[in-house]
Design a protein around this motif. Structure first.
Motif, PDB file in Angstrom:
ATOM      1  N   VAL A  35       0.846  -1.198   0.000  1.00  0.00           N
ATOM      2  CA  VAL A  35       0.000   0.000   0.000  1.00  0.00           C
ATOM      3  C   VAL A  35       0.881   1.247   0.000  1.00  0.00           C
ATOM      4  N   ARG A  36       1.912   1.238   0.837  1.00  0.00           N
ATOM      5  CA  ARG A  36       2.796   2.405   0.918  1.00  0.00           C
ATOM      6  C   ARG A  36       3.511   2.622  -0.409  1.00  0.00           C
ATOM      7  N   GLU A  37       3.961   1.541  -1.041  1.00  0.00           N
ATOM      8  CA  GLU A  37       4.652   1.662  -2.328  1.00  0.00           C
ATOM      9  C   GLU A  37       3.714   2.202  -3.404  1.00  0.00           C
ATOM     10  N   ASN A  38       2.476   1.777  -3.348  1.00  0.00           N
ATOM     11  CA  ASN A  38       1.494   2.246  -4.327  1.00  0.00           C
ATOM     12  C   ASN A  38       1.187   3.729  -4.151  1.00  0.00           C
ATOM     13  N   ILE A  39       1.173   4.159  -2.901  1.00  0.00           N
ATOM     14  CA  ILE A  39       0.974   5.585  -2.628  1.00  0.00           C
ATOM     15  C   ILE A  39       2.122   6.393  -3.214  1.00  0.00           C
ATOM     16  N   THR A  40       3.354   5.952  -2.964  1.00  0.00           N
ATOM     17  CA  THR A  40       4.530   6.644  -3.489  1.00  0.00           C
ATOM     18  C   THR A  40       4.521   6.672  -5.006  1.00  0.00           C
ATOM     19  N   LEU A  41       4.075   5.581  -5.606  1.00  0.00           N
ATOM     20  CA  LEU A  41       4.059   5.459  -7.063  1.00  0.00           C
ATOM     21  C   LEU A  41       3.055   6.409  -7.703  1.00  0.00           C
ATOM     22  N   LYS A  42       1.900   6.590  -7.071  1.00  0.00           N
ATOM     23  CA  LYS A  42       0.805   7.308  -7.729  1.00  0.00           C
ATOM     24  C   LYS A  42       0.552   8.725  -7.208  1.00  0.00           C
ATOM     25  N   PHE A  43       1.055   9.033  -6.033  1.00  0.00           N
ATOM     26  CA  PHE A  43       0.918  10.409  -5.548  1.00  0.00           C
ATOM     27  C   PHE A  43       1.943  11.300  -6.258  1.00  0.00           C
ATOM     28  N   PRO A  44       1.793  12.625  -6.185  1.00  0.00           N
ATOM     29  CA  PRO A  44       2.765  13.512  -6.830  1.00  0.00           C
ATOM     30  C   PRO A  44       4.194  13.222  -6.377  1.00  0.00           C
TER      31      PRO A  44
ATOM     32  N   PHE B 147     -11.517  14.989  -9.598  1.00  0.00           N
ATOM     33  CA  PHE B 147     -10.446  14.384 -10.393  1.00  0.00           C
ATOM     34  C   PHE B 147      -9.464  13.570  -9.539  1.00  0.00           C
ATOM     35  N   ILE B 148      -9.626  13.617  -8.231  1.00  0.00           N
ATOM     36  CA  ILE B 148      -8.679  12.932  -7.349  1.00  0.00           C
ATOM     37  C   ILE B 148      -8.607  11.425  -7.618  1.00  0.00           C
ATOM     38  N   PRO B 149      -9.728  10.722  -7.794  1.00  0.00           N
ATOM     39  CA  PRO B 149      -9.632   9.276  -8.068  1.00  0.00           C
ATOM     40  C   PRO B 149      -8.784   8.960  -9.301  1.00  0.00           C
ATOM     41  N   MET B 150      -8.946   9.750 -10.358  1.00  0.00           N
ATOM     42  CA  MET B 150      -8.150   9.531 -11.565  1.00  0.00           C
ATOM     43  C   MET B 150      -6.679   9.839 -11.323  1.00  0.00           C
ATOM     44  N   LEU B 151      -6.413  10.880 -10.557  1.00  0.00           N
ATOM     45  CA  LEU B 151      -5.041  11.332 -10.363  1.00  0.00           C
ATOM     46  C   LEU B 151      -4.218  10.362  -9.514  1.00  0.00           C
ATOM     47  N   ILE B 152      -4.798   9.803  -8.458  1.00  0.00           N
ATOM     48  CA  ILE B 152      -4.020   8.954  -7.543  1.00  0.00           C
ATOM     49  C   ILE B 152      -4.443   7.485  -7.605  1.00  0.00           C
ATOM     50  N   GLY B 153      -5.457   7.201  -8.407  1.00  0.00           N
ATOM     51  CA  GLY B 153      -5.919   5.815  -8.524  1.00  0.00           C
ATOM     52  C   GLY B 153      -7.050   5.523  -7.546  1.00  0.00           C
ATOM     53  N   GLU B 154      -7.965   4.687  -7.991  1.00  0.00           N
ATOM     54  CA  GLU B 154      -9.125   4.356  -7.161  1.00  0.00           C
ATOM     55  C   GLU B 154      -8.723   3.685  -5.847  1.00  0.00           C
ATOM     56  N   ASP B 155      -7.645   2.882  -5.896  1.00  0.00           N
ATOM     57  CA  ASP B 155      -7.220   2.190  -4.677  1.00  0.00           C
ATOM     58  C   ASP B 155      -6.764   3.184  -3.615  1.00  0.00           C
ATOM     59  N   ASN B 156      -6.003   4.190  -4.023  1.00  0.00           N
ATOM     60  CA  ASN B 156      -5.567   5.207  -3.068  1.00  0.00           C
ATOM     61  C   ASN B 156      -6.727   6.107  -2.640  1.00  0.00           C
ATOM     62  N   TYR B 157      -7.639   6.355  -3.571  1.00  0.00           N
ATOM     63  CA  TYR B 157      -8.805   7.184  -3.226  1.00  0.00           C
ATOM     64  C   TYR B 157      -9.663   6.493  -2.166  1.00  0.00           C
ATOM     65  N   THR B 158      -9.725   5.170  -2.239  1.00  0.00           N
ATOM     66  CA  THR B 158     -10.470   4.407  -1.225  1.00  0.00           C
ATOM     67  C   THR B 158      -9.862   4.626   0.159  1.00  0.00           C
ATOM     68  N   ILE B 159      -8.549   4.740   0.220  1.00  0.00           N
ATOM     69  CA  ILE B 159      -7.879   5.025   1.506  1.00  0.00           C
ATOM     70  C   ILE B 159      -8.313   6.401   2.024  1.00  0.00           C
ATOM     71  N   LEU B 160      -8.384   7.383   1.108  1.00  0.00           N
ATOM     72  CA  LEU B 160      -8.815   8.716   1.518  1.00  0.00           C
ATOM     73  C   LEU B 160     -10.243   8.698   2.061  1.00  0.00           C
ATOM     74  N   LYS B 161     -11.086   7.901   1.439  1.00  0.00           N
ATOM     75  CA  LYS B 161     -12.469   7.794   1.908  1.00  0.00           C
ATOM     76  C   LYS B 161     -12.526   7.200   3.314  1.00  0.00           C
ATOM     77  N   GLU B 162     -11.649   6.248   3.566  1.00  0.00           N
ATOM     78  CA  GLU B 162     -11.594   5.654   4.901  1.00  0.00           C
ATOM     79  C   GLU B 162     -11.092   6.656   5.932  1.00  0.00           C
ATOM     80  N   VAL B 163     -10.146   7.486   5.521  1.00  0.00           N
ATOM     81  CA  VAL B 163      -9.658   8.541   6.415  1.00  0.00           C
ATOM     82  C   VAL B 163     -10.801   9.480   6.790  1.00  0.00           C
TER      83      VAL B 163
END
Length: 965
Positions: free
Chosen positions: A208-217, A490-506
């Protein structure tokens, strides 16, 4: 719901407003959006915020936190309760000089904080273009950065601790904690415990952490605000990093969607080196400009800002900012403002030489100029004004904020801009480029008409295309302005749906009932809905007696206000706008609120006559018609003129009060009283009769009534030493109230060798205009213009004494005159007497030897209309002509009297509060031997009532300084 709100207001620790006026003025921010809130709350205490949270939870509504309301993405609009922290939560709570930290409430203004810190050698680094009114709470909400980020970082880098009211009403302190404490907090049975538990549960997974690094700015982009900053938590020890865990990193930039902050502890920096220079480089193409950023950033710059031709051209049309263009050579497509600092001048010179060598080697710029001292401040003010100046585009087509906050890695910037330009070309768009080039961020704006379906469609398509381009370069779609409504979808497209799901949980763990600022970041509102104007609805037009063609009508004058909030700057900031807000701290009393209410009333009328609106009457009530907004508002929203038109239209239906008639038509009464001046003055000074007069005229009992001092025209002297003839306009105020000053004006001009023709039978219509008697004013203006036609020219100018009277020739005369061409022609040859004398002095027609050489200190307060329609410096220069005179300008805004405003009993307290902001304290501090100068008749009266000191007109002072006086 209204009954619930009424009951809640009785126990709420703060103020609660839910009338149409307050809801309307809080329905917008500085974005393109409009949502009518349920109510507006002004909490006084933390308990008040907790009460709001409980009310929202119990009644299924929401809370929209708001500070200065300058958000560009729609963060501060919503249909729940707007929580305005700017009025009461404004305290600096603690300063720790040793550890370089300060703790503040969210409503503390950034520039005022730095003024407080300056004596301690410290400052808060992030510096936005709105720094004279933006608040630390808003900066935390948006993770603001500004011009200094390349050297001092962004707000997220500075926040150490936050006190936050969570959705369960608990007040929780978030700060850096050890792993041990982190694990303890996970076990708490509260919202706080759930937050820590969910974050750990999600981020403990390495993939999960690697995916965040990969897809976030990219991490190299320090200005990044895409969604919640979960990527910033990955540096914590518990996730394999080397930092203590601090959830403030996540809360910073969360736009008030996770809780409401009540106090903020930030780290501070030592004040920068004192020796400063700025190199401004000029470019023939934007590509050359952007390529040079990479070269310039090899040096230790404190600022690397860009402005393009569109912004520069807008500055030509603004009377305030046009004077700051002094350093611009030619017609560049782009400029870079490159600021260097050093501990000594030799070190600074060396840095300048090194930068110059680098740029000369790159050979991309066609001209470089070095600025120092005040010139740097003025150049940066020009850049800061970019946002507001864009709002000064006349008509329905505007530079729209939607893609204005993109940031990419510096090495990607030229290619990114090249592809961005291709997108704009595809849509036949010429975008606006300006802002923080050194940080890889440019505020790029398409020019669109959002009143049309086609414009809104382009708004959405362009934003989508640029979002995809930002993703390609792994940039941040929001560098500092936030996601808000315009970018959140546009956030789901920018960081990926998987990362956006984390934001929703936050979001869910912090705010399970979605009471905090819904529709932003998570489950976003549609970006193309809830716009300020309905689509494909023709803009209404109104028959007005004043001419608003320069704004394409009164409606579009109101629509020029883009909400940037320059009118919310406090008295500590430079300039005069907006005096009533500075005294009351009520949003209702800003130029922005008046424009918002006027726009709403005219676009969505509630009666047959749109002007018959009591909310408009309320919002205009404390407008003192100082005209500061006509100059200092970057969009030149002239609310004084709009008020005059409103009063005229409103009074046609509702009539006028006796007091309004007496003030508006005061010249008629003064003319009558002037036949028996001794009797009139006796009545004014006698306690019993003056109280009767005050009561009848609606004058505050605390006021003194002005005495009649009638000008008596004498035969003019003929003196051909200079041989120049002038007309002197002895206006209605000078004729009846300040006759001695009028005589001083004649004596001064004649003493300097001018042939003076005195005109004392005409009326400037100032009082009539201020009270909305515009038909009568029009007749007076036409009389003036007819009389002066073929008399006034460059060879025979018209000079005036009272600023509000003579400067009307440059302003309302052109809007009210039957013959506008004549009004424009004559206005070119009308001057304050001070302007004329200074010009003659500069042309060697007047010499210092004509004045005494005795020493004299003078403190000067300048009339508001002069500040707006001329400048203060001319009065300083006027009183600086005698060799040993030492004039100084009082850094005051409006005096508070503003014609009849301060006399009126309903306005007396506000009037005196305005005077106490800056003017009265400065006058009281002046030594007895210092002369107080004020060229406005109402200003002199206000100074007398407020300080018991006599102020003299500058004309009188200079006349007394004549050798032959």
């Amino acid at each position: 719901m209204e009954k619930l709100l009424k009951h809640f207001a009785e126990e709420f620790q703060g103020e609660l407003q839910y009338d149409r006026l307050h809801k309307t003025i809080y329905a917008t921010d500085a974005s393109v959006y409009r949502k009518m809130p349920l109510a507006v709350a002004y909490p006084r205490t933390t308990k008040g915020i907790q009460q709001l949270v409980k009310f929202a939870s119990s009644n299924k509504t929401s809370l929209i936190p708001r500070a200065a309301g300058t958000s560009l993405a729609g963060q501060c609009v919503g249909d729940g309760i707007v929580v305005d922290v700017s009025k009461h939560l404004t305290q600096i709570l603690d300063l720790d000089v040793k550890n370089k930290t300060v703790t503040v409430q969210p409503g503390v203004i950034r520039d005022e904080l730095n003024e407080f810190l300056k004596p301690h050698g410290l400052f808060f680094g992030p510096n936005t273009s709105t720094s004279n009114r933006c608040m630390i709470g808003g900066m935390v909400g948006n993770n603001s950065s500004g011009t200094t980020s390349i050297q001092y970082g962004v707000t997220r880098d500075k926040v150490q601790a936050l006190d936050v009211v969570l959705s369960d009403g608990a007040l929780v302190t978030f700060s850096a904690i050890s792993s041990e404490i982190f694990y303890q907090k996970r076990t708490l049975r509260s919202v706080e415990g759930k937050v820590y538990s969910n974050i750990f549960k999600t981020l403990k997974n390495k993939e999960v952490r690697e995916n965040i690094t990969l897809k976030f700015p990219k991490k190299s982009i320090h200005r990044r605000n895409t969604g919640y900053a979960i990527d910033s938590l990955l540096d914590a020890e518990i996730f394999g990093g080397n930092e203590p865990f601090n959830i403030c990193k996540l809360l910073t930039g969360s736009e008030g969607t996770l809780g409401i902050t009540t106090s903020i502890k930030v780290s501070l920096d030592t004040l920068p080196p004192s020796h400063t220079a700025m190199m401004v480089t000029h470019y023939k193409t934007l590509q050359d400009c952007l390529k040079d950023v990479v070269h310039a950033m090899k040096h230790e710059l404190y600022t690397c800002e860009m402005m393009d031709k569109v912004i520069l051209d807008r500055t030509k049309e603004n009377s305030l900012y046009n004077q700051y263009r002094f350093f611009v050579k030619g017609d560049p497509e782009g400029l870079l403002l490159l600021e260097l600092k050093a501990s000594s001048e030799p070190e600074l010179d060396l840095k300048l030489k090194q930068l110059e060598n680098t740029l000369e080697k790159a050979a991309l710029s066609y001209h470089n100029v070095v600025l120092r001292d005040e010139d740097i401040t003025n150049a940066l003010e020009l850049r800061k004004a970019g946002l507001g100046l864009l709002g000064n585009m006349i008509g329905d087509t505007k530079a729209v904020a939607c893609i204005e906050d993109t940031a990419v890695a510096l090495e990607d910037l030229p290619n990114y801009i090249e592809e961005f330009t291709a997108i704009m070309d595809n849509y036949s768009q010429k975008a606006v480029y300006y802002a923080h080039a050194g940080a890889g961020e440019l505020h790029l704006r398409p020019i669109l008409n959002l009143k049309t379906g086609e414009g809104v469609d382009l708004f959405k398509k362009i934003t989508a295309d640029v979002a995809s381009l930002v993703k390609k370069y792994q940039g941040s779609f929001s560098g500092e302005h936030g996601d808000g409504i315009v970018r959140s979808s546009f956030i789901p497209m920018l960081i990926g749906e998987d990362n956006y799901t984390i934001l929703k949980e936050v979001k869910k763990s912090f705010d399970p009932q979605n009471i905090f600022n819904p529709g932003k970041i998570i489950d976003a509102y549609a970006m193309d809905e809830s716009l300020r104007n309905e689509i494909n609805i023709q803009t209404p037009t109104y028959d007005t007696i004043l001419n608003f063609d320069d704004s394409q009508g009164l409606v579009r004058l109101a629509e020029k206000c883009n909400g940037s909030g320059d009118c919310r700057k406090s008295a500590e900031a430079s300039g005069a706008m907006c005096p009533s807000y500075q005294a009351t701290k009520n949003e209702k009393d800003t130029t922005r609120a008046r424009a918002n209410m006027l726009r709403e009333a005219l676009n969505n009328p509630i009666s047959t006559n749109a002007f018959n609106n009591k909310d408009l009457k309320k919002v205009f009530d404390l407008c003192i018609s100082c005209k500061a907004c006509a100059k200092e508002c970057p969009s030149n929203v002239d609310m004084a003129t709009a008020k005059a038109e409103f009063l005229y239209q409103y009074q046609k239906i509702n009539g006028v009060s006796r007091a309004t008639k007496m003030f508006g038509k005061s010249t008629e009464y003064n003319k009558l009283a002037a036949k028996f001046p001794s009797i009139a003055n006796g009545l004014f000074k006698n306690t019993f009769t003056s109280n009767l007069i005050k009561k009848a005229a609606g004058v505050a009992p605390q006021r003194t009534l002005p005495s009649l001092q009638v000008y008596k025209k004498t035969t003019a002297k003929t003196n051909n030493a200079v041989g120049k003839s002038v007309f002197l306009f002895v206006d209605e105020f000078s004729k009846y109230l300040d006759g001695i000053i009028a005589q001083d004006a004649v004596s001064l001009l004649e003493g300097l060798g001018y042939n003076v023709t005195v005109i004392d039978h005409l009326d400037s219509a100032r009082a009539l205009i201020s009270k909305g008697f515009l038909e009568e004013a029009k007749k007076k203006i036409d009389d003036c213009l007819t009389f002066f036609d073929h008399k006034i020219s460059a060879k025979t100018p018209l000079l005036g004494i009272e600023p509000s009277a003579i400067l009307g020739f440059r302003d309302e005369f052109k809007r009210l005159a039957t013959n506008k061409d004549l009004a424009v022609r004559i206005s070119k040859h009308v001057f304050l007497l001070e302007e004329f004398i200074v010009s003659e002095f500069e042309n060697k027609q007047i010499l210092k030897e004509q004045f005494k050489d005795e020493k004299q200190a003078v403190k000067i307060h300048v009339h508001c209309h002069q500040k707006s329609l001329s400048n203060q410096k001319v009065t300083f220069d006027f009183l600086n002509i005698p060799s040993n005179y030492s004039p100084s300008l009082i850094t005051s805004g409006c005096c508070g009297m503003a014609g009849s405003f301060g006399y009126e009993k309903d306005h007396y307290e506000t009037s005196m509060a305005i005077g106490e902001l800056r003017l009265f304290p400065s006058v009281r501090k002046a030594p007895e031997e210092t002369i107080i100068a004020a060229n406005g008749t109402s200003c002199r009266h206000q100074i007398k009532d407020g300080t018991k000191k006599e102020a003299l007109h500058p004309i009188t002072i200079l006349r007394r300084a004549l050798v032959n006086y």
